[in-house]
Write a protein that holds these residues in place. Structure first.
Motif, PDB file in Angstrom:
ATOM      1  N   SER A  53     -23.214  32.226 -16.606  1.00 37.67           N
ATOM      2  CA  SER A  53     -22.869  31.522 -17.957  1.00 37.67           C
ATOM      3  C   SER A  53     -21.502  31.738 -19.174  1.00 37.67           C
ATOM      4  CB  SER A  53     -23.231  30.759 -18.634  1.00 37.67           C
ATOM      5  OG  SER A  53     -24.729  31.314 -19.062  1.00 37.67           O
ATOM      6  N   LEU A  54     -21.759  33.668 -19.035  1.00 34.93           N
ATOM      7  CA  LEU A  54     -21.402  34.647 -19.750  1.00 34.93           C
ATOM      8  C   LEU A  54     -20.072  34.498 -19.026  1.00 34.93           C
ATOM      9  CD1 LEU A  54     -21.261  36.647 -21.792  1.00 34.93           C
ATOM     10  CD2 LEU A  54     -22.050  38.141 -20.449  1.00 34.93           C
ATOM     11  N   ALA A  55     -19.830  34.954 -17.799  1.00 31.46           N
ATOM     12  CA  ALA A  55     -18.727  34.526 -16.995  1.00 31.46           C
ATOM     13  C   ALA A  55     -17.480  33.908 -16.969  1.00 31.46           C
ATOM     14  CB  ALA A  55     -18.828  35.741 -15.583  1.00 31.46           C
ATOM     15  N   GLY A  56     -18.283  32.518 -16.913  1.00 28.57           N
ATOM     16  CA  GLY A  56     -17.115  31.446 -17.315  1.00 28.57           C
ATOM     17  C   GLY A  56     -16.708  31.403 -18.575  1.00 28.57           C
ATOM     18  N   ALA A  57     -17.648  31.942 -19.791  1.00 28.16           N
ATOM     19  CA  ALA A  57     -16.889  31.620 -20.912  1.00 28.16           C
ATOM     20  C   ALA A  57     -15.711  32.922 -20.369  1.00 28.16           C
ATOM     21  CB  ALA A  57     -18.052  31.703 -22.393  1.00 28.16           C
ATOM     22  N   LEU A  58     -16.023  33.926 -20.183  1.00 26.00           N
ATOM     23  CA  LEU A  58     -14.704  34.800 -20.222  1.00 26.00           C
ATOM     24  C   LEU A  58     -13.659  34.371 -19.651  1.00 26.00           C
ATOM     25  CD1 LEU A  58     -17.429  38.036 -20.163  1.00 26.00           C
ATOM     26  CD2 LEU A  58     -15.589  37.276 -22.107  1.00 26.00           C
ATOM     27  N   LEU A  59     -13.552  33.891 -17.929  1.00 26.57           N
ATOM     28  CA  LEU A  59     -13.353  33.109 -16.895  1.00 26.57           C
ATOM     29  C   LEU A  59     -12.097  32.135 -18.347  1.00 26.57           C
ATOM     30  CD1 LEU A  59     -15.005  33.872 -13.951  1.00 26.57           C
ATOM     31  CD2 LEU A  59     -12.665  35.597 -14.961  1.00 26.57           C
ATOM     32  N   ILE A  60     -12.794  31.660 -18.535  1.00 24.77           N
ATOM     33  CA  ILE A  60     -11.976  30.152 -18.942  1.00 24.77           C
ATOM     34  C   ILE A  60     -11.111  30.856 -20.762  1.00 24.77           C
ATOM     35  CG2 ILE A  60     -12.246  27.834 -20.740  1.00 24.77           C
ATOM     36  CD1 ILE A  60     -14.932  27.605 -18.651  1.00 24.77           C
ATOM     37  N   ALA A  61     -11.479  31.565 -20.964  1.00 24.09           N
ATOM     38  CA  ALA A  61     -11.130  32.728 -21.846  1.00 24.09           C
ATOM     39  C   ALA A  61      -9.752  33.141 -21.999  1.00 24.09           C
ATOM     40  CB  ALA A  61     -11.844  33.425 -23.265  1.00 24.09           C
ATOM     41  N   ARG A 121      -3.232  32.623 -10.780  1.00 17.98           N
ATOM     42  CA  ARG A 121      -3.497  32.073  -9.424  1.00 17.98           C
ATOM     43  C   ARG A 121      -5.030  32.675  -9.016  1.00 17.98           C
ATOM     44  NH1 ARG A 121       0.720  31.491  -4.666  1.00 17.98           N
ATOM     45  NH2 ARG A 121       1.058  30.589  -5.796  1.00 17.98           N
ATOM     46  N   GLN A 122      -4.335  34.517  -9.247  1.00 22.40           N
ATOM     47  CA  GLN A 122      -5.540  35.447  -9.286  1.00 22.40           C
ATOM     48  C   GLN A 122      -6.643  34.616  -9.903  1.00 22.40           C
ATOM     49  OE1 GLN A 122      -5.631  37.613  -7.372  1.00 22.40           O
ATOM     50  NE2 GLN A 122      -7.153  38.454  -7.690  1.00 22.40           N
ATOM     51  N   LEU A 123      -6.991  34.429 -11.552  1.00 17.87           N
ATOM     52  CA  LEU A 123      -7.847  34.334 -12.157  1.00 17.87           C
ATOM     53  C   LEU A 123      -8.997  33.289 -10.972  1.00 17.87           C
ATOM     54  CD1 LEU A 123      -8.506  35.085 -14.428  1.00 17.87           C
ATOM     55  CD2 LEU A 123      -7.566  33.357 -15.724  1.00 17.87           C
ATOM     56  N   LEU A 124      -7.647  32.189 -10.931  1.00 19.52           N
ATOM     57  CA  LEU A 124      -8.411  30.381 -10.531  1.00 19.52           C
ATOM     58  C   LEU A 124      -9.336  31.315  -9.539  1.00 19.52           C
ATOM     59  CD1 LEU A 124      -5.825  27.983 -11.425  1.00 19.52           C
ATOM     60  CD2 LEU A 124      -8.422  28.401 -12.216  1.00 19.52           C
ATOM     61  N   THR A 125      -8.232  32.194  -8.910  1.00 21.60           N
ATOM     62  CA  THR A 125      -9.457  32.441  -7.305  1.00 21.60           C
ATOM     63  C   THR A 125     -10.964  32.912  -7.574  1.00 21.60           C
ATOM     64  OG1 THR A 125      -7.182  32.627  -6.410  1.00 21.60           O
ATOM     65  CG2 THR A 125      -8.760  33.684  -4.966  1.00 21.60           C
ATOM     66  N   VAL A 126     -10.467  34.035  -8.190  1.00 19.92           N
ATOM     67  CA  VAL A 126     -11.666  35.005  -8.915  1.00 19.92           C
ATOM     68  C   VAL A 126     -13.045  33.964  -9.527  1.00 19.92           C
ATOM     69  CG1 VAL A 126     -12.506  36.358 -10.473  1.00 19.92           C
ATOM     70  CG2 VAL A 126     -11.007  37.302  -9.160  1.00 19.92           C
ATOM     71  N   SER A 127     -12.681  32.861 -10.155  1.00 21.89           N
ATOM     72  CA  SER A 127     -13.180  31.893 -11.605  1.00 21.89           C
ATOM     73  C   SER A 127     -13.639  31.125  -9.767  1.00 21.89           C
ATOM     74  CB  SER A 127     -12.595  31.033 -12.081  1.00 21.89           C
ATOM     75  OG  SER A 127     -12.146  32.060 -12.871  1.00 21.89           O
ATOM     76  N   ALA A 128     -13.413  30.849  -9.028  1.00 20.23           N
ATOM     77  CA  ALA A 128     -13.628  29.979  -7.321  1.00 20.23           C
ATOM     78  C   ALA A 128     -14.248  30.394  -6.746  1.00 20.23           C
ATOM     79  CB  ALA A 128     -12.631  29.039  -6.157  1.00 20.23           C
ATOM     80  N   ILE A 129     -14.674  31.412  -6.974  1.00 21.69           N
ATOM     81  CA  ILE A 129     -15.069  32.735  -5.301  1.00 21.69           C
ATOM     82  C   ILE A 129     -16.582  32.630  -6.412  1.00 21.69           C
ATOM     83  CG2 ILE A 129     -16.096  34.668  -5.189  1.00 21.69           C
ATOM     84  CD1 ILE A 129     -12.628  34.752  -4.530  1.00 21.69           C
TER      85      ILE A 129
END
Length: 187
Positions: free
Chosen positions: A167-175, A83-91
């Motif tokens: 895009s870099l943050a997205g790749a890291l957060l997806i990993a 949940r925390q990871l998805l919240t950071v990604s959504a923000i």
């Protein structure tokens, strides 16, 4: 009690042992809590170690360890909070989508004359502003997931910098998302 072992190192060892015992006995929630407490004890140990250093050279290692541990805590609670990871990604997606339609930024579609940006606050009252905002959010999602259809592109140098960061943050957060899911499945 062994006086040679720092208090927080001993606590981390105890929580590590509890974590493995809980995992062996299929007590998933307790294993998660023990893991978080172990990581927090190690983070606190690194913070104390950081405060005790005298030279700059000796300071680098504890600073790095403390920084990584703190980022892990805030991003995904040491691998335990989806949940925390998805919240950071959504923000990140939401803030980037808003940034893409600000006056100094902009997202273009197929031709530079069709740039989507909101230049004044009064434009928020027009329906076209919501379309621009939705286009910015769409572009943000496509950039975050690194899909990149090519139907939109950044219209300013500042937007290009944000696209690279997102895009870099997205790749890291997806990993990290895959990592957290893997931890949960492994238990």
């Amino acid at each position: 009690i062994n006086e040679d072992v720092p208090r927080l190192r001993g606590a981390a060892w105890t929580y590590r042992r509890l974590e493995s015992l809980f995992e062996e006995n299929a007590m998933d929630e307790r294993a998660r809590n023990a893991h978080i407490r172990k990581e927090e004890a190690q983070r606190e140990y690194h913070r104390e170690e950081l405060l005790e250093q005298d030279s700059f050279h000796e300071l680098l290692k504890p600073v790095g360890q403390y920084a990584v541990s703190t980022v892990n805590w805030h991003l995904h609670r040491h691998g335990e909070s989806l949940r925390q990871l998805l919240t950071v990604s959504a923000i990140l997606i939401l803030l980037s989508g808003i940034f893409y339609v600000l006056p100094w930024s902009g997202v273009a579609r197929n031709n530079p004359e069709q740039t989507h940006r909101i230049t004044t606050l009064s434009e928020f009252l027009h329906p076209e502003a919501y379309i621009d905002l939705l286009n910015g959010l769409y572009f943000s999602v496509i950039t975050f997931t690194t899909i990149g259809y090519g139907d939109f592109y950044p219209a300013s140098p500042l937007s290009r910098i944000l696209v690279g960061f997102e895009s870099l943050a997205g790749a890291l957060l997806i990993a990290l998302f895959v990592f957290v899911i893997g931890r949960r499945v492994a238990r």
